[in-house]
Design a protein around this motif. Sequence first.
Motif, PDB file in Angstrom:
ATOM      1  N   ALA A 304      68.406  31.778  -4.598  1.00 11.14           N
ATOM      2  CA  ALA A 304      69.537  31.199  -5.321  1.00 11.14           C
ATOM      3  C   ALA A 304      69.441  31.526  -6.808  1.00 11.14           C
ATOM      4  O   ALA A 304      70.449  31.822  -7.465  1.00 11.14           O
ATOM      5  CB  ALA A 304      69.575  29.685  -5.112  1.00 11.14           C
ATOM      6  N   LEU A 305      68.213  31.519  -7.318  1.00 15.83           N
ATOM      7  CA  LEU A 305      68.029  31.795  -8.749  1.00 15.83           C
ATOM      8  C   LEU A 305      68.439  33.226  -9.102  1.00 15.83           C
ATOM      9  O   LEU A 305      69.169  33.450 -10.074  1.00 15.83           O
ATOM     10  CB  LEU A 305      66.557  31.550  -9.139  1.00 15.83           C
ATOM     11  N   VAL A 306      67.985  34.194  -8.323  1.00 19.78           N
ATOM     12  CA  VAL A 306      68.339  35.582  -8.678  1.00 19.78           C
ATOM     13  C   VAL A 306      69.822  35.843  -8.456  1.00 19.78           C
ATOM     14  O   VAL A 306      70.444  36.616  -9.199  1.00 19.78           O
ATOM     15  CB  VAL A 306      67.477  36.643  -7.943  1.00 19.78           C
ATOM     16  N   GLU A 307      70.400  35.177  -7.468  1.00 21.84           N
ATOM     17  CA  GLU A 307      71.843  35.370  -7.240  1.00 21.84           C
ATOM     18  C   GLU A 307      72.641  34.816  -8.422  1.00 21.84           C
ATOM     19  O   GLU A 307      73.573  35.449  -8.908  1.00 21.84           O
ATOM     20  CB  GLU A 307      72.261  34.693  -5.925  1.00 21.84           C
ATOM     21  N   ARG A 308      72.228  33.644  -8.898  1.00 23.93           N
ATOM     22  CA  ARG A 308      72.913  33.036 -10.045  1.00 23.93           C
ATOM     23  C   ARG A 308      72.697  33.901 -11.295  1.00 23.93           C
ATOM     24  O   ARG A 308      73.630  34.160 -12.056  1.00 23.93           O
ATOM     25  CB  ARG A 308      72.332  31.630 -10.272  1.00 23.93           C
ATOM     26  N   SER A 309      71.487  34.379 -11.467  1.00 35.04           N
ATOM     27  CA  SER A 309      71.175  35.195 -12.650  1.00 35.04           C
ATOM     28  C   SER A 309      71.970  36.497 -12.630  1.00 35.04           C
ATOM     29  O   SER A 309      72.476  36.938 -13.664  1.00 35.04           O
ATOM     30  CB  SER A 309      69.680  35.511 -12.694  1.00 35.04           C
ATOM     31  N   ALA A 310      72.066  37.112 -11.456  1.00 34.08           N
ATOM     32  CA  ALA A 310      72.788  38.382 -11.353  1.00 34.08           C
ATOM     33  C   ALA A 310      74.241  38.208 -11.791  1.00 34.08           C
ATOM     34  O   ALA A 310      74.801  39.068 -12.472  1.00 34.08           O
ATOM     35  CB  ALA A 310      72.725  38.901  -9.923  1.00 34.08           C
ATOM     36  N   ARG A 311      74.845  37.078 -11.430  1.00 36.42           N
ATOM     37  CA  ARG A 311      76.248  36.834 -11.821  1.00 36.42           C
ATOM     38  C   ARG A 311      76.372  36.661 -13.329  1.00 36.42           C
ATOM     39  O   ARG A 311      77.327  37.112 -13.931  1.00 36.42           O
ATOM     40  CB  ARG A 311      76.786  35.593 -11.119  1.00 36.42           C
ATOM     41  N   LYS A 312      75.386  36.021 -13.926  1.00 36.89           N
ATOM     42  CA  LYS A 312      75.429  35.808 -15.380  1.00 36.89           C
ATOM     43  C   LYS A 312      75.291  37.130 -16.134  1.00 36.89           C
ATOM     44  O   LYS A 312      75.728  37.238 -17.272  1.00 36.89           O
ATOM     45  CB  LYS A 312      74.303  34.863 -15.826  1.00 36.89           C
ATOM     46  N   PHE A 313      74.622  38.093 -15.516  1.00 35.14           N
ATOM     47  CA  PHE A 313      74.419  39.371 -16.192  1.00 35.14           C
ATOM     48  C   PHE A 313      75.459  40.419 -15.775  1.00 35.14           C
ATOM     49  O   PHE A 313      75.346  41.565 -16.174  1.00 35.14           O
ATOM     50  CB  PHE A 313      73.002  39.897 -15.947  1.00 35.14           C
ATOM     51  N   SER A 314      76.436  40.020 -14.991  1.00 30.03           N
ATOM     52  CA  SER A 314      77.519  40.956 -14.643  1.00 30.03           C
ATOM     53  C   SER A 314      78.219  41.346 -15.934  1.00 30.03           C
ATOM     54  O   SER A 314      78.413  40.484 -16.798  1.00 30.03           O
ATOM     55  CB  SER A 314      78.479  40.230 -13.696  1.00 30.03           C
ATOM     56  N   PRO A 315      78.586  42.600 -16.196  1.00 29.11           N
ATOM     57  CA  PRO A 315      78.822  43.695 -15.257  1.00 29.11           C
ATOM     58  C   PRO A 315      77.619  44.550 -14.878  1.00 29.11           C
ATOM     59  O   PRO A 315      77.823  45.629 -14.328  1.00 29.11           O
ATOM     60  CB  PRO A 315      79.838  44.547 -16.016  1.00 29.11           C
ATOM     61  N   LEU A 316      76.399  44.144 -15.188  1.00 27.39           N
ATOM     62  CA  LEU A 316      75.268  44.910 -14.673  1.00 27.39           C
ATOM     63  C   LEU A 316      75.270  44.733 -13.158  1.00 27.39           C
ATOM     64  O   LEU A 316      75.164  43.605 -12.660  1.00 27.39           O
ATOM     65  CB  LEU A 316      73.964  44.414 -15.285  1.00 27.39           C
ATOM     66  N   GLY A 329      58.613  25.487  -8.983  1.00 22.71           N
ATOM     67  CA  GLY A 329      59.783  26.274  -8.593  1.00 22.71           C
ATOM     68  C   GLY A 329      59.760  27.664  -9.208  1.00 22.71           C
ATOM     69  O   GLY A 329      58.830  28.018  -9.935  1.00 22.71           O
ATOM     70  N   PRO A 330      60.802  28.467  -8.911  1.00 23.14           N
ATOM     71  CA  PRO A 330      60.808  29.843  -9.407  1.00 23.14           C
ATOM     72  C   PRO A 330      61.291  29.952 -10.852  1.00 23.14           C
ATOM     73  O   PRO A 330      62.020  29.092 -11.327  1.00 23.14           O
ATOM     74  CB  PRO A 330      61.801  30.531  -8.466  1.00 23.14           C
ATOM     75  N   MET A 331      60.892  31.025 -11.503  1.00 24.87           N
ATOM     76  CA  MET A 331      61.254  31.315 -12.890  1.00 24.87           C
ATOM     77  C   MET A 331      61.460  32.807 -13.039  1.00 24.87           C
ATOM     78  O   MET A 331      60.729  33.584 -12.422  1.00 24.87           O
ATOM     79  CB  MET A 331      60.071  30.979 -13.789  1.00 24.87           C
ATOM     80  N   ILE A 332      62.413  33.175 -13.883  1.00 23.31           N
ATOM     81  CA  ILE A 332      62.611  34.606 -14.132  1.00 23.31           C
ATOM     82  C   ILE A 332      61.637  35.055 -15.223  1.00 23.31           C
ATOM     83  O   ILE A 332      61.571  34.453 -16.290  1.00 23.31           O
ATOM     84  CB  ILE A 332      64.062  34.890 -14.591  1.00 23.31           C
ATOM     85  N   ILE A 333      60.883  36.115 -14.951  1.00 28.15           N
ATOM     86  CA  ILE A 333      59.955  36.647 -15.952  1.00 28.15           C
ATOM     87  C   ILE A 333      60.592  37.828 -16.678  1.00 28.15           C
ATOM     88  O   ILE A 333      60.488  37.966 -17.878  1.00 28.15           O
ATOM     89  CB  ILE A 333      58.614  37.089 -15.309  1.00 28.15           C
ATOM     90  N   GLU A 334      61.253  38.682 -15.945  1.00 26.18           N
ATOM     91  CA  GLU A 334      62.031  39.739 -16.595  1.00 26.18           C
ATOM     92  C   GLU A 334      63.023  40.353 -15.632  1.00 26.18           C
ATOM     93  O   GLU A 334      62.995  40.084 -14.422  1.00 26.18           O
ATOM     94  CB  GLU A 334      61.136  40.805 -17.233  1.00 26.18           C
ATOM     95  N   GLY A 335      63.921  41.148 -16.197  1.00 29.04           N
ATOM     96  CA  GLY A 335      64.898  41.873 -15.385  1.00 29.04           C
ATOM     97  C   GLY A 335      64.850  43.337 -15.775  1.00 29.04           C
ATOM     98  O   GLY A 335      64.649  43.662 -16.949  1.00 29.04           O
ATOM     99  N   ASN A 336      64.992  44.206 -14.793  1.00 25.91           N
ATOM    100  CA  ASN A 336      64.912  45.652 -15.064  1.00 25.91           C
ATOM    101  C   ASN A 336      66.113  46.351 -14.456  1.00 25.91           C
ATOM    102  O   ASN A 336      66.402  46.161 -13.273  1.00 25.91           O
ATOM    103  CB  ASN A 336      63.657  46.242 -14.413  1.00 25.91           C
ATOM    104  N   ILE A 337      66.762  47.181 -15.270  1.00 29.92           N
ATOM    105  CA  ILE A 337      67.853  47.948 -14.640  1.00 29.92           C
ATOM    106  C   ILE A 337      67.343  49.305 -14.164  1.00 29.92           C
ATOM    107  O   ILE A 337      67.958  49.939 -13.340  1.00 29.92           O
ATOM    108  CB  ILE A 337      69.100  48.112 -15.544  1.00 29.92           C
ATOM    109  N   TRP A 338      66.211  49.743 -14.677  1.00 22.82           N
ATOM    110  CA  TRP A 338      65.634  51.024 -14.226  1.00 22.82           C
ATOM    111  C   TRP A 338      64.441  50.740 -13.312  1.00 22.82           C
ATOM    112  O   TRP A 338      63.378  51.330 -13.468  1.00 22.82           O
ATOM    113  CB  TRP A 338      65.201  51.871 -15.430  1.00 22.82           C
ATOM    114  N   TYR A 339      64.610  49.815 -12.395  1.00 25.01           N
ATOM    115  CA  TYR A 339      63.507  49.466 -11.495  1.00 25.01           C
ATOM    116  C   TYR A 339      63.152  50.636 -10.582  1.00 25.01           C
ATOM    117  O   TYR A 339      63.983  51.510 -10.318  1.00 25.01           O
ATOM    118  CB  TYR A 339      63.871  48.222 -10.666  1.00 25.01           C
ATOM    119  N   ASP A 340      61.904  50.634 -10.120  1.00 21.27           N
ATOM    120  CA  ASP A 340      61.441  51.700  -9.231  1.00 21.27           C
ATOM    121  C   ASP A 340      62.110  51.583  -7.865  1.00 21.27           C
ATOM    122  O   ASP A 340      62.445  50.477  -7.427  1.00 21.27           O
ATOM    123  CB  ASP A 340      59.916  51.615  -9.070  1.00 21.27           C
ATOM    124  N   PRO A 341      62.284  52.714  -7.175  1.00 19.45           N
ATOM    125  CA  PRO A 341      62.914  52.653  -5.850  1.00 19.45           C
ATOM    126  C   PRO A 341      62.050  51.891  -4.848  1.00 19.45           C
ATOM    127  O   PRO A 341      60.833  51.836  -5.004  1.00 19.45           O
ATOM    128  CB  PRO A 341      63.054  54.125  -5.446  1.00 19.45           C
TER     129      PRO A 341
END
Lengths: 364, 360
Positions: A304-316, A329-341
């Motif tokens: 739920a956390l990553v889904e909510r976070s992804a919407r907040k960072f749209s249009p990424l 509970g869970p916490m976001i440590i970082e976000g990467n747009i050039w993540y490894d495959p």
Amino acid sequence: MDADRITRHTRILLQIPVVVAQAVMRHGGHLPAIARKLVLSLKHRYEPREAFAKELLDPTLPDSEFSKHLSRSNMSRIQRQCNPAAWEALLADKSVFYRYCTVCGIPIPTVYATFSKYSPGVTQSGKLLAGRQQWVSYLLEECPPEIVLKPNHGFYGFGIMFLERTHGEFVDNYGKHFRAEAVYDRMMSDKKSDMFVIQERIRNHRDIARLSGSQALQTMRMTTVLQADGSVTLAWAHLKLAGGEHLVDNYRYGELNNLMAGVDTRTGVVRQMLLSHNSKITAHPKTGIPIVGFQIPYWSESRALVERSARKFSPLGTIGWDVAVTQNGPMIIEGNIWYDPPSAPDIADFLAAFRTLIPTPKKN
Amino acid sequence: MEVKGLLRRAGAIAEIPGVVLQAKRMYHGTTLGILVKLYKSITRRYLPEEAFYRGLLNPTVPDSEFDRNCSRSDMAKLQRSRNPLAWEYLLADKSIFYRYCELAGIPVPSLYALWSKHTPGWTCNGRLLTRRDQWVTFLERDCPPDIVIKPNRGVYGNGIQFFQRHDGRLLDPAGRAFSAGEVLDSLVSDREFDMFVIQARLRNHPLMERLHGTDALHTLRIVTVLQADGGCVIPYVKYKVIGGDAYVDNFRHGHLGNISMEIDIDTGTLREPYSQRVEPPRVHPKSGRALAGFQIPFWEETLATVKDCARKFSPIGTVGWDVAVTPTGPVIIEGNIWYDPPSPSDVRPVISAIHLADAC
């Protein structure tokens, strides 16, 4: 040909002799067969070092193995099609990223202060700090005793310092002692970063800490893809476990002896271990506790956390989130747009997640 | 010397002949007199064109005028000492800036969509638009009828388009009608920008519209400087008045016929217009109403909003905010960390505020 392409081609050319020598040593001769595999890898847009790390230069493997993987270059192509380049700065700079998360209400480790080399920094209370004296006082008197120092543009865990203040001194994770002045000087003299984030040190949920027997913060990489209707797909997830003595969980092609475990995105149960050299294990090499079948705590909350976070960072459109599961509970440590495959078995499902954003995501 | 520095110097040298000719025409002075002033300007880090537009090439102006002004270059040096460069994106890219402001509870014009050339775009209902026909439908039907389209990295009001929808056609302020497809084509073919912000078009407070005799949006430029204790001071405010037929209020060295008015910060009333180069008008060129003494509505709320906004962008230490006063209150239009130096009578308070913050 533009400068970036020339740089890339030069890098590839320089990698070839080293990688061929390594492959010959690992796979025992067969130079022509290795050379053939290398040519095939290049055709599939793999860099030599990447192909070697993914075992694609092994002459005994069938050529069909290429279709089970996704090269870094093709991954970047997909990422470029989903993520506006202008928004990269929001994730690439940790000091900006954490501020954005804070205004979005996304849980992150508390940011105690933001240090800036050429301009005043700011503390959690809004006070501005400038100069050695003010920062030294802050480190000694105001900031909590356990901190993490992160360069704002660091990646793969490079440059992160874990410090604990005792008796007016700081001790790092290797037991080395620093005066507060030395901590300040270290940030000021860093050649790669102009800014640092001074942050709360987070501990894992006890189940994860017990699994690896490590005090290192071990995170999950959860990759989200936004859909055209605004919904979010969790395209891939893996757990990064400390295998060595390091306090960062980054994989770095297996250099740190850390482990990667594929996670079932629906249930949060570990499905298989993914190690370098394609070897697969089922239990943690240090603790002997079975990893396959391990249930990640707070899985539905993490989703739920990553889904909510992804919407907040749209249009990424697609982001690889590093999520720490703590006791609370869970916490976001970082976000990467050039993540490894992702790793081999999950490629088809992963690519399917992009179908509403990119009509035909190109694999290899 | 790095390439950027060399190019900047070459550009400055190329400006010299044109600037000298313009100054000669305007001031009827001797070439030597103007060249002496130009030399003095350059040694004080002014670019030739900048010195001309600030009236510093006028041979009759005393040299003390240089000390009352601040060059763009010196201002940038001060701004660099207060603003971490890594945070520039948060203000410089409008698509990021507006999203951040909305999330932080800062009043900004409603954001309807973000159009991106190479990736799917975003709409305020969370949907992503991936195809041209979806964008056409959005512009023709889904988005509200009064819109502004801004390039994400535009400066000085360049590239901003205003549209009002009538019967599925988009009308610009000159009354020309465009189809949604034509508007999209203009975005696709834009060579400078990859992203555009589509947002609500704002109107000024009715008292301000009466003063201007136009419905074009006028904004205040408010400079904030954060202090060591986290407090915020406002050393400078100006009001940008559209004097010509332009639809944006940017000054652009007076090319658009716009007027820059100073404001009494304590009361929010307009002061006498000031210009170092030409005699400024005392009444609004369009409405004929007196400018000096006009009371900006919602003045206290405007100052409070800007101070709150500045704190939410800390550690950025000094920002020039563009603020529109609407019928319902102040709205932040944009923030600039590389704001232009204020006019001579106001530049000292800005410099003092920055130095004071450093000294604390």
